[in-house]
Write an enzyme that holds these catalytic residues in place. Structure first.
Site, mmCIF file in Angstrom:
data_model
loop_
_atom_site.group_PDB
_atom_site.id
_atom_site.type_symbol
_atom_site.label_atom_id
_atom_site.label_comp_id
_atom_site.label_asym_id
_atom_site.label_seq_id
_atom_site.Cartn_x
_atom_site.Cartn_y
_atom_site.Cartn_z
ATOM 1 N N ASP A 14 37.592 41.212 38.700
ATOM 2 C CA ASP A 14 37.994 40.683 37.400
ATOM 3 C C ASP A 14 39.303 41.343 36.993
ATOM 4 O O ASP A 14 39.428 42.582 37.035
ATOM 5 C CB ASP A 14 36.900 40.976 36.358
ATOM 6 C CG ASP A 14 37.180 40.304 35.034
ATOM 7 O OD1 ASP A 14 36.737 39.145 34.875
ATOM 8 O OD2 ASP A 14 37.863 40.909 34.192
ATOM 9 N N GLU A 46 39.382 34.606 34.932
ATOM 10 C CA GLU A 46 40.107 35.610 35.697
ATOM 11 C C GLU A 46 39.217 36.295 36.712
ATOM 12 O O GLU A 46 39.532 37.374 37.218
ATOM 13 C CB GLU A 46 40.699 36.670 34.742
ATOM 14 C CG GLU A 46 39.663 37.529 34.018
ATOM 15 C CD GLU A 46 39.224 36.921 32.680
ATOM 16 O OE1 GLU A 46 38.806 37.681 31.812
ATOM 17 O OE2 GLU A 46 39.305 35.676 32.534
#
Length: 593
Positions: free
Chosen positions: A468, A513
């Site tokens: 992430d 993301e």
């Protein structure tokens, strides 16, 4: 393996005999007397049946050229029967074609038409388009002999179109020669000259064909020029034809040209020269045994003698012509001789004898007319069969053309379908790719990740790494979503370069993301090393090139399956490890203990 029963002497004789028959057939036009000699010599040998039939075919053709038509018919009929019994269609066609020419010379036009119809049918069966056209051309010649000029013209023009359609220049040249003869018989001398000239123009550029066919065309052109009163040109053309025929040693053709030169000289009142040519032609026709030709030459010579006042010599010569015509069964020539005798006796003042020959001329002419009428009636059925065959050919050609067009359309349709199928396959592949690919980064998406998991073998060891991007929302807020999208693309490139994917491994964008890596058969130590390499590569990437002052890091959580854990359990473990990495300050790797 050696054949101990073979007889070398017999084999040598067989080879020699075959060579002799080949030679006899090759020279059949130019040296018919030698062809007859070789064929008769071959027939004295103990020949196998096929070679004996070939010898009879050669003999029959040679006798035809020598004017011995009845003898030729006998030999050809025997050969034809043998070839028919043997099922040799090619030799049967050749023999039938020669027999048809003999029948025409014997005054059997109906039989000749039937024979040439069979020749055409055999040619069709053998797939010989040239043979079919030649048979149709011969039918035209039979019609000429019957005085059926419309039928002759139709046959010639039909065969001419076929020869042009199939680009058979040699056959086309022969047909144009025959067409010239037909126009001559119709007194259409300008057309006769044009057809002869066309024959010269289309003749193939081969020495053998130029000499034979072109010589015939020159002679036909000369005859037309004579009738058109182009006497100097007629003389020149005849001399050209004569030179070629003499080179070929075609004595029958040489005699015919001499006869024509005699008539030309007589017309120009060069009587001594005319007599010289008539006697030369007669002498040659006697040498080759052409009785019909001899009768014609003697009648012409008798006519010249009558013109010169040599009445008794003329009567003797024309009587000899009449007798010779009778021996050769040349009824038309005998009819002409009777008319010439009637005129000669009239000039001699012997009116009774003149009247008798005139009466015989008229009776024979009526007989010939009646025979011709009967033959024309009999030929109607044959003509109907020929026309029906032509209609069938036309229908077959039309059907063939339609089938070719249909095949072309089917092929085109097949090609279009192939192209369409290829386009559809490409489109489906593209749709499938789009359905399994993240549009922004080009990586696999969540759907592709789930499909990859489904393909894994049950119980296989799997490793899941979830990455992430740290503070990604701030990147979007501070630098714009466009910069955020570029960061996602660059991260995808960094991760792809840092992981050496093997068969069964997958790098995908999970959403937002978040990225996930699925690896098979990777232990905890290797997993941690890979994750650290990815983290470090992200941190050291040149983010300033994307936007000055930009700095991006990534946190990674990883879990290796234990004791056959399913994907859900491993994903949860990796997610917990990621949460721990985030909680402990980000930009770090946490592997589930």
């Amino acid at each position: 393996m050696t054949d101990l029963t073979a007889d070398p002497v017999s084999e040598a004789v067989s080879v020699s005999m075959i060579q002799m028959l080949n030679q006899a057939w090759e020279i059949r036009r130019s040296e018919p007397r030698e062809t007859v000699r070789l064929a008769r010599l071959a027939l004295t040998l103990d020949l196998p049946t096929p070679e004996e039939s070939r010898a009879r075919l050669c003999l029959g053709y040679g006798l035809l050229r020598l004017g011995e038509f009845a003898a030729a018919q006998t030999e050809l009929t025997q050969a034809l029967d043998t070839f028919t019994d043997a099922g040799d269609l090619l030799q049967k066609r050749t023999t039938s074609n020669t027999l048809g020419m003999v029948q025409c010379e014997l005054g059997q036009p109906v039989a000749a038409l039937q024979t040439f119809l069979q020749v055409r049918q055999l040619s069709v069966a053998l797939g010989l388009i040239q043979g079919e056209i030649e048979a149709l051309n011969n039918v035209g010649s039979v019609y000429v002999s019957m005085g059926n000029h419309p039928g002759a013209l139709e046959s010639y023009l039909r065969s001419l179109r076929l020869s042009q359609q199939h680009e058979l220049r040699d056959v086309e040249s022969e047909i144009l020669n025959n067409l010239s003869v037909e126009y001559y018989e119709l007194t259409r001398y300008d057309d006769a000259l044009e057809a002869a000239q066309a024959s010269l123009d289309v003749a193939p550029d081969t020495e053998s064909f130029i000499t034979h066919t072109s010589a015939l065309a020159l002679h036909n052109a000369a005859r037309a020029c004579f009738k058109l009163d182009h006497l100097d040109r007629a003389l020149d053309l005849n001399q050209q034809a004569l030179a070629i025929f003499e080179k070929l040693e075609d004595q029958a053709a040489v005699a015919e040209v001499h006869d024509e030169l005699g008539r030309l000289s007589q017309h120009q009142r060069r009587f001594e020269e005319a007599e010289h040519f008539f006697r030369l032609g007669l002498q040659m026709r006697q040498q080759i045994g052409d009785l019909h030709g001899q009768a014609e030459s003697m009648r012409h010579l008798g006519g010249l003698q009558l013109l010169l006042g040599q009445t008794q010599e003329a009567l003797d010569t024309i009587h000899a012509a009449r007798a010779t015509a009778g021996h050769s069964q040349a009824q038309t020539e005998r009819c002409a001789a009777d008319l010439a005798l009637a005129d000669a006796y009239r000039q001699a003042g012997q009116f009774r004898e003149g009247f008798l020959h005139l009466e015989q001329h008229l009776l024979l002419k009526e007989e010939l007319f009646n025979a011709a009428s009967d033959q024309r009636v009999q030929s109607l059925q044959i003509q109907f069969e020929l026309e029906r065959a032509e209609q069938q050919r036309a229908a077959a050609e039309q059907l063939s053309a339609e089938l070719q067009q249909l095949n072309s359309e089917l092929e085109r349709t097949h090609q279009e379908l192939t192209v369409a199928h290829a386009r559809t396959s490409a489109l489906l592949e593209q749709v499938e790719q789009q359905a399994n690919q993240d549009a922004l980064t080009g990586l696999a998406n969540r759907r592709a990740f789930d499909s990859a998991v489904e393909r894994l073998q049950p119980g296989v060891q799997m490793t899941v790494v979830i990455g992430d991007i740290d503070h990604f929302k701030q990147v979007n807020d501070q630098y714009s979503h466009l910069i955020g999208d570029e960061v996602l693309r660059q991260i995808a490139g960094v991760l792809g370069a840092g992981v050496r994917l093997r068969q069964g491994d997958l790098l995908a964008r999970f959403g937002g993301e978040e990225f996930v890596i699925l690896m098979v058969g990777t232990d905890a130590v290797t997993t941690e090393r890979i994750c650290e390499r990815l983290r470090l590569a992200t941190e050291r990437h040149n983010w300033g090139a994307v936007r000055p002052g930009l700095r991006v890091t990534i946190s990674l959580g990883a879990a290796v399956s234990r004791n056959g854990e399913d994907l859900t359990a491993v994903l949860q473990a990796a997610d917990h490890a990621l949460y721990e990495a985030k909680a402990n300050g980000r930009n770090r790797v946490v592997l589930r203990p």
